[in-house]
Design an enzyme around this catalytic site. Sequence first.
Site, PDB file in Angstrom:
ATOM      1  N   ASP A   1      89.640  64.704  -1.491  1.00  0.00           N
ATOM      2  CA  ASP A   1      89.382  63.903  -2.680  1.00  0.00           C
ATOM      3  C   ASP A   1      88.659  64.766  -3.725  1.00  0.00           C
ATOM      4  O   ASP A   1      87.846  65.618  -3.378  1.00  0.00           O
ATOM      5  CB  ASP A   1      88.510  62.696  -2.283  1.00  0.00           C
ATOM      6  CG  ASP A   1      88.408  61.652  -3.388  1.00  0.00           C
ATOM      7  OD1 ASP A   1      89.285  61.641  -4.274  1.00  0.00           O
ATOM      8  OD2 ASP A   1      87.459  60.854  -3.349  1.00  0.00           O
TER       9      ASP A   1
ATOM     10  N   HIS B   1      80.849  59.913  -0.626  1.00  0.00           N
ATOM     11  CA  HIS B   1      81.540  59.138   0.426  1.00  0.00           C
ATOM     12  C   HIS B   1      80.543  58.828   1.532  1.00  0.00           C
ATOM     13  O   HIS B   1      79.959  59.732   2.104  1.00  0.00           O
ATOM     14  CB  HIS B   1      82.680  59.949   1.057  1.00  0.00           C
ATOM     15  CG  HIS B   1      83.797  60.236   0.111  1.00  0.00           C
ATOM     16  ND1 HIS B   1      84.711  61.222   0.344  1.00  0.00           N
ATOM     17  CD2 HIS B   1      84.152  59.661  -1.060  1.00  0.00           C
ATOM     18  CE1 HIS B   1      85.592  61.248  -0.653  1.00  0.00           C
ATOM     19  NE2 HIS B   1      85.272  60.317  -1.523  1.00  0.00           N
TER      20      HIS B   1
ATOM     21  N   SER C   1      81.341  64.627  -0.073  1.00  0.00           N
ATOM     22  CA  SER C   1      81.396  63.728   1.089  1.00  0.00           C
ATOM     23  C   SER C   1      80.573  64.292   2.246  1.00  0.00           C
ATOM     24  O   SER C   1      79.348  64.264   2.196  1.00  0.00           O
ATOM     25  CB  SER C   1      82.848  63.386   1.466  1.00  0.00           C
ATOM     26  OG  SER C   1      83.474  64.360   2.238  1.00  0.00           O
TER      27      SER C   1
END
Lengths: 291, 188
Positions: free
Chosen positions: B130, B37, B10
């Site tokens: 995540d 992301h 991300s």
Amino acid sequence: MPSETKNDRIFPVSPEKNDTQNIELDLLLQAVFLKYGYDFRNYSKAHLKRRINQRLNISNLETISELQNKILWDKEFFRLFLKDLSINVTEMFRDPDFYAAFREKVVSVLKTYAHIKVWHAGCATGEEVYSLAIILKEENLLARTQIYATDINKSVLETAKQGIYSKKEMELYERNYKEAGGKGELSNYYTSKYGSVLFDKSLSKNIVFADHNLVTDGVFAEVHLIFCRNVLIYFDKLLQNKVLGLFSDSLAKRGFLCLGTKESLKFTDYENKFQAVDKKMRIYKKLYIPK
Amino acid sequence: MIKAVAIGTSYGGMEAIRTLLSKLPDSFHLPVIIVLHIGNNNITSFLTQLNKKTYFTVKEAEDKETIREKTVYFAPPNYHLQVEDDYSFSLSTDKKINYSRPSIDVLFETSAWTFKERLVGILLTGSNYDGARGLLTIKKYGGKTIVENPETAFAQSMPSAATELFEPDYVLDLENIADKLLELSNES
């Protein structure tokens, strides 16, 4: 912080367990079809496994076989399971660019029709049905339009019918509406009360909400426009083709088909039976093939 | 024999992916599947750039597309990306997981189900949690796991979450990940 405790069952821990789970999954889907007539056998397996693993976790069950036992003998539990598998994530004017393109490229054609019939397949809680109704109203088409909004799940249809949504979503929806080319304010179409909003009944006057299963039910009307957005992604290739066949049979000559912006006809048997009206926004027109 | 690579990242991820992919030579043929992301932002220009700078076809993964070699796939913004049993992709608009859609866990988990021990999972820089659990799934299925060294990563939360959860096969500085990947892909 992730921890390897409670939710561990979300991920089957070994390939052996996964292979066994695949067998259990096939048996479960067969059982559900035989007992209740709902056919999930050609849904995306990855999607089903993720949702079912979540249900195992919530209900504190070890295996899909245990789940199957409960589903077969407990009708209420099956209702819960059905809800687990239904596709309910939606928003008003989702993908505003799509709605802007729709307004620009489809509405002008619809204006040439005396009566317009629309099928919104897989409408979930109805946010996108009301979005479409608002656009048609602003284009002075709503009064001569009949919309059939269908879903496999009766409880979401109930929400759709009521047209009551949470007020906290309205900021996003108002923004989407503007980006989609809305001609006024979204708030012109609803009244607020206790953290909820109620959409104007004049919008739903010509909408029939009905229970329809894309997998097992057939054509129920000839329509000029089909909306089916972010539903086909949950089906495997075989079922996508079957449902596209149903859409093709339901569409009038040169009827429109609107899919989700990451769905396409590219990997299906219907690529050559439709023409793109807006390729990027996945708006298609059924080709007229003389018999 | 390794058949595919799954990557999650991300914050700082664009730069990290650029670095990693540009170090992979023409001979590298494995499909690479990436969740980055990036919110609802469009990734088209980033992909076009990567297409020019690497030896691979770089594209957004499409629903029902079959996974091919020498191709780098990105999850489309705002959709979860899943790998199906028949080595094709499916997309989902399911609710966010770890506040993310696409979620790295979803890609890692479904990739592990399909590729089992023939998968390399890589977790790079990022500022949330995540991907850690998904990477553990890859390991449990016998796949190889690589985590970017949290000490040197642009953002350390994401790689740290993985190293705190379990012991990955390799914890490496970004510069060394491409070499390890080559090494793993040449083993049989």
